[in-house]
Structures are given as C-alpha cells and as structure tokens.
Motif scaffolding. Structure first.
Motif, PDB file in Angstrom:
ATOM      1  N   ASN A 155      19.842  10.457   7.940  1.00 65.39           N
ATOM      2  CA  ASN A 155      19.402  11.436   6.917  1.00 65.39           C
ATOM      3  C   ASN A 155      18.527  10.687   5.989  1.00 65.39           C
ATOM      4  OD1 ASN A 155      19.881  13.712   5.089  1.00 65.39           O
ATOM      5  ND2 ASN A 155      21.286  12.382   3.834  1.00 65.39           N
ATOM      6  N   SER A 156      17.647  10.749   6.157  1.00 65.99           N
ATOM      7  CA  SER A 156      16.298  10.136   5.404  1.00 65.99           C
ATOM      8  C   SER A 156      14.879  10.707   5.466  1.00 65.99           C
ATOM      9  CB  SER A 156      16.405   8.494   5.400  1.00 65.99           C
ATOM     10  OG  SER A 156      15.459   8.035   4.438  1.00 65.99           O
ATOM     11  N   PHE A 157      14.143  10.299   4.678  1.00 65.88           N
ATOM     12  CA  PHE A 157      12.721  10.489   5.143  1.00 65.88           C
ATOM     13  C   PHE A 157      12.371   9.816   6.273  1.00 65.88           C
ATOM     14  CE2 PHE A 157       7.862   9.620   4.459  1.00 65.88           C
ATOM     15  CZ  PHE A 157       7.648  10.945   4.472  1.00 65.88           C
ATOM     16  N   ALA A 172      10.116   7.704   7.257  1.00 67.73           N
ATOM     17  CA  ALA A 172       9.502   6.337   7.104  1.00 67.73           C
ATOM     18  C   ALA A 172      10.538   5.438   7.321  1.00 67.73           C
ATOM     19  CB  ALA A 172       8.723   6.444   5.714  1.00 67.73           C
ATOM     20  N   THR A 173      11.835   5.776   7.184  1.00 67.27           N
ATOM     21  CA  THR A 173      12.800   4.752   7.301  1.00 67.27           C
ATOM     22  C   THR A 173      12.704   4.259   8.614  1.00 67.27           C
ATOM     23  OG1 THR A 173      14.105   5.918   5.235  1.00 67.27           O
ATOM     24  CG2 THR A 173      15.099   4.446   6.747  1.00 67.27           C
ATOM     25  N   GLY A 174      13.105   5.408   9.426  1.00 61.80           N
ATOM     26  CA  GLY A 174      13.035   5.252  11.037  1.00 61.80           C
ATOM     27  C   GLY A 174      11.859   4.341  11.429  1.00 61.80           C
ATOM     28  N   GLU A 178      17.007  -3.373   1.613  1.00 66.07           N
ATOM     29  CA  GLU A 178      17.358  -1.632   1.137  1.00 66.07           C
ATOM     30  C   GLU A 178      16.325  -0.763   0.957  1.00 66.07           C
ATOM     31  OE1 GLU A 178      19.692  -2.295  -2.754  1.00 66.07           O
ATOM     32  OE2 GLU A 178      19.237  -4.413  -2.262  1.00 66.07           O
ATOM     33  N   ASP A 179      16.478   0.541   1.410  1.00 64.65           N
ATOM     34  CA  ASP A 179      15.304   1.332   1.176  1.00 64.65           C
ATOM     35  C   ASP A 179      15.650   1.975  -0.060  1.00 64.65           C
ATOM     36  OD1 ASP A 179      13.810   3.656   0.861  1.00 64.65           O
ATOM     37  OD2 ASP A 179      13.886   4.091   3.155  1.00 64.65           O
ATOM     38  N   ALA A 180      14.915   1.482  -1.081  1.00 62.29           N
ATOM     39  CA  ALA A 180      15.187   1.964  -2.509  1.00 62.29           C
ATOM     40  C   ALA A 180      13.949   2.859  -3.166  1.00 62.29           C
ATOM     41  CB  ALA A 180      15.458   0.879  -3.317  1.00 62.29           C
ATOM     42  N   ALA A 181      13.343   3.605  -2.135  1.00 62.03           N
ATOM     43  CA  ALA A 181      12.061   4.457  -2.499  1.00 62.03           C
ATOM     44  C   ALA A 181      12.610   5.335  -3.495  1.00 62.03           C
ATOM     45  CB  ALA A 181      11.703   5.113  -0.962  1.00 62.03           C
ATOM     46  N   GLN A 182      13.773   5.829  -3.537  1.00 58.10           N
ATOM     47  CA  GLN A 182      14.234   6.940  -4.603  1.00 58.10           C
ATOM     48  C   GLN A 182      15.085   6.314  -5.487  1.00 58.10           C
ATOM     49  OE1 GLN A 182      15.845  10.098  -2.167  1.00 58.10           O
ATOM     50  NE2 GLN A 182      14.193  10.095  -1.014  1.00 58.10           N
ATOM     51  N   ALA A 183      15.073   4.972  -5.852  1.00 53.01           N
ATOM     52  CA  ALA A 183      16.262   4.365  -6.435  1.00 53.01           C
ATOM     53  C   ALA A 183      15.471   3.468  -7.702  1.00 53.01           C
ATOM     54  CB  ALA A 183      17.155   3.786  -5.655  1.00 53.01           C
ATOM     55  N   THR A 191       5.430  11.585  -6.504  1.00 51.74           N
ATOM     56  CA  THR A 191       6.475  12.378  -6.978  1.00 51.74           C
ATOM     57  C   THR A 191       7.909  11.378  -7.295  1.00 51.74           C
ATOM     58  OG1 THR A 191       7.267  12.789  -4.944  1.00 51.74           O
ATOM     59  CG2 THR A 191       5.966  14.423  -5.944  1.00 51.74           C
ATOM     60  N   LYS A 192       7.759  10.187  -6.810  1.00 51.01           N
ATOM     61  CA  LYS A 192       8.974   9.211  -7.133  1.00 51.01           C
ATOM     62  C   LYS A 192       9.387   8.962  -8.689  1.00 51.01           C
ATOM     63  CE  LYS A 192       9.426   9.227  -2.651  1.00 51.01           C
ATOM     64  NZ  LYS A 192       9.153   8.238  -1.526  1.00 51.01           N
ATOM     65  N   ASN A 193      10.287   8.579  -9.000  1.00 51.80           N
ATOM     66  CA  ASN A 193      10.490   8.395 -10.525  1.00 51.80           C
ATOM     67  C   ASN A 193       9.561   7.511 -11.195  1.00 51.80           C
ATOM     68  OD1 ASN A 193      12.755   9.563  -9.358  1.00 51.80           O
ATOM     69  ND2 ASN A 193      14.242   8.654 -10.812  1.00 51.80           N
ATOM     70  N   PHE A 224      10.395  -0.438  -2.041  1.00 57.64           N
ATOM     71  CA  PHE A 224      10.069   0.952  -3.139  1.00 57.64           C
ATOM     72  C   PHE A 224       8.955   1.581  -2.722  1.00 57.64           C
ATOM     73  CE2 PHE A 224      12.790  -1.738  -5.402  1.00 57.64           C
ATOM     74  CZ  PHE A 224      13.701  -1.019  -6.109  1.00 57.64           C
ATOM     75  N   SER A 225       8.958   2.909  -3.021  1.00 56.61           N
ATOM     76  CA  SER A 225       7.827   3.662  -2.678  1.00 56.61           C
ATOM     77  C   SER A 225       7.256   4.065  -4.394  1.00 56.61           C
ATOM     78  CB  SER A 225       8.113   4.986  -1.979  1.00 56.61           C
ATOM     79  OG  SER A 225       6.771   5.744  -2.178  1.00 56.61           O
ATOM     80  N   PHE A 226       5.981   4.052  -4.410  1.00 56.29           N
ATOM     81  CA  PHE A 226       5.408   4.652  -5.863  1.00 56.29           C
ATOM     82  C   PHE A 226       4.488   5.836  -5.376  1.00 56.29           C
ATOM     83  CE2 PHE A 226       5.626  -0.124  -6.612  1.00 56.29           C
ATOM     84  CZ  PHE A 226       6.782   0.008  -7.204  1.00 56.29           C
ATOM     85  N   SER A 278       0.919  -1.322   0.021  1.00 54.66           N
ATOM     86  CA  SER A 278       0.060  -0.113   0.128  1.00 54.66           C
ATOM     87  C   SER A 278       0.985   1.329   0.077  1.00 54.66           C
ATOM     88  CB  SER A 278      -0.866   0.176   1.348  1.00 54.66           C
ATOM     89  OG  SER A 278      -0.051  -0.148   2.406  1.00 54.66           O
ATOM     90  N   SER A 279       2.216   1.264   0.210  1.00 53.73           N
ATOM     91  CA  SER A 279       2.874   2.346   0.215  1.00 53.73           C
ATOM     92  C   SER A 279       4.496   1.926   0.432  1.00 53.73           C
ATOM     93  CB  SER A 279       2.762   3.291   1.427  1.00 53.73           C
ATOM     94  OG  SER A 279       2.940   2.556   2.943  1.00 53.73           O
ATOM     95  N   GLY A 280       5.260   2.786   0.269  1.00 56.58           N
ATOM     96  CA  GLY A 280       6.833   2.500   0.673  1.00 56.58           C
ATOM     97  C   GLY A 280       7.061   2.289   1.892  1.00 56.58           C
ATOM     98  N   THR A 281       6.295   3.097   2.999  1.00 60.31           N
ATOM     99  CA  THR A 281       6.367   2.702   4.484  1.00 60.31           C
ATOM    100  C   THR A 281       6.048   1.362   4.743  1.00 60.31           C
ATOM    101  OG1 THR A 281       6.005   5.033   4.751  1.00 60.31           O
ATOM    102  CG2 THR A 281       5.898   3.692   6.513  1.00 60.31           C
ATOM    103  N   SER A 282       4.900   1.042   4.188  1.00 65.18           N
ATOM    104  CA  SER A 282       4.447  -0.319   4.566  1.00 65.18           C
ATOM    105  C   SER A 282       5.235  -1.465   3.902  1.00 65.18           C
ATOM    106  CB  SER A 282       3.003  -0.698   4.023  1.00 65.18           C
ATOM    107  OG  SER A 282       2.998  -0.422   2.665  1.00 65.18           O
TER     108      SER A 282
HETATM  109  C1  LIG Z   1       9.067   8.120  -0.025  1.00 66.66           C
HETATM  110  C2  LIG Z   1      10.186   7.644   0.931  1.00 66.66           C
HETATM  111  C3  LIG Z   1       9.560   6.652   1.803  1.00 66.66           C
HETATM  112  C4  LIG Z   1       8.135   6.070   2.024  1.00 66.66           C
HETATM  113  O1  LIG Z   1       7.456   5.899   0.926  1.00 66.66           O
HETATM  114  P1  LIG Z   1       5.854   6.384   1.261  1.00 66.66           P
HETATM  115  O2  LIG Z   1       5.429   5.551  -0.143  1.00 66.66           O
HETATM  116  O3  LIG Z   1       5.675   7.736   1.102  1.00 66.66           O
HETATM  117  O4  LIG Z   1       5.389   5.477   2.242  1.00 66.66           O
HETATM  118  C5  LIG Z   1      10.519   5.884   2.465  1.00 66.66           C
HETATM  119  N1  LIG Z   1      11.907   6.097   2.389  1.00 66.66           N
HETATM  120  C6  LIG Z   1      12.428   7.027   1.554  1.00 66.66           C
HETATM  121  C7  LIG Z   1      13.930   7.264   1.480  1.00 66.66           C
HETATM  122  C8  LIG Z   1      11.490   7.646   0.685  1.00 66.66           C
HETATM  123  O5  LIG Z   1      12.040   8.752  -0.026  1.00 66.66           O
END
Ligand SMILES: *Cc1c(COP(=O)(O)O)cnc(C)c1O
Length: 374
Positions: free
Chosen positions: A88-90, A92-94, A160-165, A189-191, A184-186, A62-66
C-alpha cells in the motif's frame, strides 16, 4: 454550483503566489550564477534540511525514487538480497528495490495507520533479508518502536520511505533520527515541494552519507576519476534554492495542515459511513494527504466532483496488483487489509492554503451525500 469555487485536490498556484517575491528572487539569482547542478545552494539546503530532520547528514538527489534506490546501493543491498516493504504505497517504493537488484517482499498494513503492521513482519524475514522499508504514509509515521526492535533482533537495516513525512514525528523523533536512513521526495505536491523532481536522504551515518555523495555523481572523487560505480542522480541548484525558501515555511504549513485536518475530522466524526484518520498519542501527523474510508466510495467521489470538490485515491492499485510487479505476489487476497482498503479509501483536499470555509464545504457535502442516500 459556482465553478470558481471548485476545491481541487492540490493547488500549487496558491502556494506559489503566497511566496512569489521570495521565490522569484532566488530563481533569478541561480540563473545569474551559472551554477545549475549541486553547488552552494545544494550544500546549504542539505545543511538546513539535515537540521530540520535532526540528523547529522543530508544528501540531495534528483527525486524521491532515486533517494530510495541510492540508499539501498549505499548500504550495499543488491542481487540475492531481500527487502521487506508494503504493497500500500506509491509504486516507487517497490520499484526502488527492484532497481537495486534486490527482491521485494511485501507484508500487509495495519488498518488504523495504513502503514506496515509490525506483527506480520517476523513471518516474512528470511536469511536473505537485509533491510526493512516502512512507508510513513499520508504524513503519519509507521510503528517505529516495534519495527526497530525487530530490525535489531535480526540485524537488519531500516530505510524509511519518508516521501510523505517531512517534519512528522513519532514519540518526538523525526524520520532519519532512529534508523539507518530516511528518504524524502520533494515532488511538487509533497509538503515540501520543488519546482520539478527532487529528493534527499538523511542519515546519522557519516560513512553512508559520504558514499552516497559519490554514488549520486558517477562515483567520482574528482572530475576525472570514479572511485565507485555510480549514477547521475544529483540535485539541481534551482530546486535547492526553491526548497530553501519553502523550508522556512514548512513548520507553519504543517501546523496549518494539522489544524484543518483536525477540524475536518471533527466535522466528519458523526458520519457513520466514514472513518477519519486516527492520530495516536505519539504522533505528530503532518497530513500530506487526508484520507478517509468511505462507504459507496465511488458514488461519493462522483457526487463531490459534481459539487465542486476534487478527490483522489492513494492508492487505487496496490503495488503487487499492478502488472509490472505481479510476480512479487500474484494472487489477490494475499494482503487482505491493503486490498480491502483500496476499495474504501478516498483522499480529500488538504493543504495550508485551504480556507476553513472550504473544510466546512467538504464536510457538509459529504453529510448531504449520505443523508440523501439513506
Ligand atoms: C512521492 C513518493 C515517492 C517517490 O518520490 P518521487 O520524488 O516522485 O520520485 C516514493 N514513495 C512515496 C511513498 C511517495 O509518496
């Protein structure tokens, strides 16, 4: 300044207009199908995204956080365990680590890539450490060879937190190819962005993938029976359908981001007050965000806004200095690289729909600001 020429930090409308017919068609098709949660669009997207990241499995969430939180649960991390990540991250990582029941252990970043500094990693490993969560910040992968070497030495999982990669490479390898899993997060605004919240986990481990499919759907193996204690963090059909359309453009869009970013770096190369992003020889950087370090950052931000350029700061408040996470490291100064950079970093507009003349305008405006100042 002509207000119409304002260059915003993000511009989702331009992207939509460029693929409107295709996207509109699939939105209507999902509406007519009557199937809105999981279903065949999700299955198809999972195959296509796994193939794109060159992994065997993909589980939509449902999200990158989940995705991050489910990954931790899926590999059995919880109370009494420690997970190492960067401040140094969003947030959600922590947050995902706390949600799993484990403790966050922060370690500082490398000043060139803004990602986890492997040289600081061993010092924070304890008997309780179960996993390392590097963040591939701004579209550039962390120093994976060194991180993998340490993880193997101490028998730790890597999430890996690849939400931006999406599509980023390190030595020709994509997120998820070399580790336990990648999340991954979609976020729009992500790529690769959905029309709302969406995320995914990719992995080569069939057992983890199978477990994640149960956990995201109440732990059920049939409509009436939960075999595991789960949650409701499924991917919607409509998001999967939009993502399938956009995925066919992603390589082209990433190439364009790289081209425009290199152009901007070239223009800014002779501005001594600015540090441009550093690409290493092993990088395929996908420039989710184009982040510079800038002297007099806040004055520059104001100047750019007044001259029609939107900017952002990723991230203004490192996670450990935010109230909710203060307990994980109370005193400023403990992560000096992160804290120093948080006062210097500035995110400039960067997306495939930018024109080269926009890039020129951004660079020229920055040069004029410093020329006037000195
Ligand atoms: C966007 C992002 C998330 C969270 O993703 P959501 O889809 O907004 O829950 C986690 N980590 C990083 C580094 C992000 O950029």
């Amino acid at each position: 300044m002509n207000f119409n020429s304002f260059i915003p930090l993000f511009d989702l409308n331009k992207q939509y207009l460029s693929i409107k017919d295709e996207v509109d068609r699939v939105l209507i098709s999902v509406a007519k199908s009557g199937q809105f949660i999981l279903g065949k669009e999700v299955v198809a997207f999972e195959h296509e995204f796994a193939e794109y990241q060159r992994t065997r499995h993909c589980v939509g969430t449902s999200s990158g956080t989940s995705a991050l939180y489910l990954a931790l649960l899926g590999i059995g991390i919880g109370f009494g365990d420690e997970v190492i990540t960067v401040p140094n991250s969003f947030v959600a990582t922590g947050e995902s680590i706390v949600m799993s029941g484990a403790e966050i252990v922060f370690t500082d970043i490398d000043p060139d890539t803004y990602s986890m500094d492997p040289n600081r990693l061993e010092a924070v490993i304890t008997k309780k450490t179960k996993a390392i969560m590097p963040v591939h910040l701004y579209g550039q992968m962390a120093d994976m060879d060194s991180i993998i070497e340490i993880a193997e030495k101490y028998d730790l999982a890597i999430i890996e937190d690849a939400a931006q990669a999406h599509g980023a490479e390190y030595n020709g390898k994509r997120a998820g190819e070399m580790t336990t899993c990648a999340c991954f997060s979609f976020y729009p605004t992500k790529n690769l962005g959905a029309f709302g919240d969406a995320g995914a986990i990719v992995t080569n481990d069939e057992k983890i993938a199978e477990k994640l499919r149960f956990i995201r759907d109440h732990g059920r193996n049939s409509p009436d029976h939960s075999v595991l204690q789960g949650v409701n963090e499924r991917l919607d059909s409509i998001q999967a359908a939009v993502l399938r359309v956009k995925l066919t453009y992603l390589e082209k869009w990433n190439d364009r981001r790289r081209e425009l970013s290199r152009l901007l770096s070239r223009y800014l190369g002779d501005v001594s007050e600015v540090t441009v992003p550093k690409e290493r020889a092993i990088d395929t950087h996908v420039y989710h965000l184009y982040v510079i370090q800038a002297d007099s950052r806040d004055q520059l931000t104001k100047y750019l806004r007044e001259h029609g350029i939107g900017t952002g700061i990723h991230y203004k408040n490192p996670i450990h200095l935010q109230k909710a996470y203060a307990g994980y490291s109370d005193r400023p100064g403990r992560f000096p690289v992160t804290e120093k950079l948080s006062h210097r970093i500035l995110t400039l507009p960067m997306y495939p729909e930018l024109k080269k003349s926009d890039v020129t305008k951004i660079a020229e405006s920055i040069k004029i600001f410093y020329a006037k100042k000195s």
